[in-house]
Design a protein around this motif. Structure first.
Motif, PDB file in Angstrom:
ATOM      1  N   SER A  46      36.883  75.951  67.238  1.00  0.00           N
ATOM      2  CA  SER A  46      37.700  77.247  67.051  1.00  0.00           C
ATOM      3  C   SER A  46      36.971  78.403  66.007  1.00  0.00           C
ATOM      4  O   SER A  46      37.370  79.562  66.227  1.00  0.00           O
ATOM      5  CB  SER A  46      39.013  76.952  66.387  1.00  0.00           C
ATOM      6  OG  SER A  46      38.918  76.528  64.850  1.00  0.00           O
ATOM      7  N   SER A 103      34.647  80.391  68.390  1.00  0.00           N
ATOM      8  CA  SER A 103      35.414  81.115  69.606  1.00  0.00           C
ATOM      9  C   SER A 103      35.951  82.552  68.765  1.00  0.00           C
ATOM     10  O   SER A 103      36.170  83.459  69.329  1.00  0.00           O
ATOM     11  CB  SER A 103      36.767  80.355  70.024  1.00  0.00           C
ATOM     12  OG  SER A 103      37.527  80.263  69.178  1.00  0.00           O
ATOM     13  N   GLY A 104      36.072  82.566  67.434  1.00  0.00           N
ATOM     14  CA  GLY A 104      36.321  83.618  66.777  1.00  0.00           C
ATOM     15  C   GLY A 104      35.334  84.658  66.284  1.00  0.00           C
ATOM     16  O   GLY A 104      35.456  85.587  65.754  1.00  0.00           O
ATOM     17  N   LEU A 153      34.585  87.686  68.032  1.00  0.00           N
ATOM     18  CA  LEU A 153      35.621  88.920  67.910  1.00  0.00           C
ATOM     19  C   LEU A 153      35.289  89.655  66.656  1.00  0.00           C
ATOM     20  O   LEU A 153      35.390  90.919  66.492  1.00  0.00           O
ATOM     21  CB  LEU A 153      37.075  88.390  67.459  1.00  0.00           C
ATOM     22  CG  LEU A 153      38.341  89.318  67.024  1.00  0.00           C
ATOM     23  CD1 LEU A 153      38.366  90.244  68.305  1.00  0.00           C
ATOM     24  CD2 LEU A 153      39.522  88.283  66.886  1.00  0.00           C
TER      25      LEU A 153
END
Length: 83
Positions: free
Chosen positions: A2, A5-6, A9
């Protein structure tokens, strides 16, 4: 997983800002479409023509103001809008 995956961004912010800045710069500057006047235009220089004819002479003027001015008549210069 996780955390990774960020990460995209966080990178998208500066990358998007850079892309937006570059797109606006290109759009408003038009550096690729501008006309290079100095390089693409040929100007034929010609000798200066004309005459030095004396038109009018005012000498000995002592008046410190122009006749008919309305500097002190401010109520006639500025009209009030009575709406």
């Amino acid at each position: 997983m996780s955390d990774e995956s960020g990460l995209w961004l966080l990178a998208a912010g500066p990358a998007g800002a850079t892309a937006l800045y570059w797109a606006l710069y290109r759009y408003y500057r038009n550096t690729d479409k501008s006309h290079a006047f100095e390089h693409e235009t040929e100007v034929q220089a010609q000798p200066v023509t004309g005459s030095d004819r004396k038109v009018d002479t005012i000498s000995g003027t002592q008046a410190k103001r122009i006749g008919g001015d309305n500097v002190y008549a401010y109520r006639t210069r500025v009209s009030r809008d009575e709406s």
